[in-house]
Design a protein around this motif. Structure first.
Motif: not given
Length: 172
Positions: A14-33
């Protein structure tokens, strides 16, 4: 698989996702998602339904919460799709159809407020938009549940592996 990073726990994700709220590029792991989506949709759903109970104002507050949840989740869905090697076109299509769904909800509410009976048009639109949302939603869930591509792609290195490098398969 010595160079696989450990899964994120709920708070880390949740902290990682909140820190990347505006980031549409890049990649996210399943656990983050999945942890972030759980927090967002359960939290937003509970808040939205509680607000919906407020007379007169509840519908509008529910609509605002629904739009906020959609907007906040879009970059997360885009990054997850990038991790599995797909573009974000499906996510954008889902967002447009969801916006149409909210518009149909608004029109139905407006007709009800004006004392008009729900028309065949709003009923048909609700059914069609709901089916489209369901089909695209299922496709998104299937894609988001897949393991990310270990190799670096146009959206960056895999967030699952140390230094973005997947372990080599044993030679036989």
């Amino acid at each position: 698989m010595a160079n696989v990073l450990p899964q994120l726990d709920f708070m880390q994700a949740v902290k990682l996702a909140l820190s990347r709220l505006k980031e549409t590029n890049g990649r996210s792991r399943r656990s983050e998602f999945w942890w972030a989506i759980l927090a967002l949709y359960v939290g937003g759903g509970i808040v939205g339904y509680i607000l919906k109970l407020i007379p007169y104002l509840g519908f509008w507050l529910y609509l605002i919460v629904s739009v906020a949840v959609l907007i906040v989740s879009l970059p997360l869905f885009m990054r997850r799709m990038h991790d599995v090697g797909k573009g974000d076109g499906l996510v954008k299509a889902y967002a447009v159809i969801y916006a149409c769904y909210l518009l149909v909800m608004f029109l139905t509410w407006l007709f009800w407020q004006l004392g008009w009976a729900a028309t065949i048009l709003t009923g048909l639109l609700t059914v069609l938009v709901s089916i489209a949302l369901g089909v695209i939603g299922i496709i998104l869930i299937i894609n988001c549940a897949q393991d990310g591509k270990p190799e670096t792609n146009q959206w960056g290195a895999s967030p699952k592996y140390v230094d973005g490098v997947a372990p080599e398969a044993p030679k036989q």
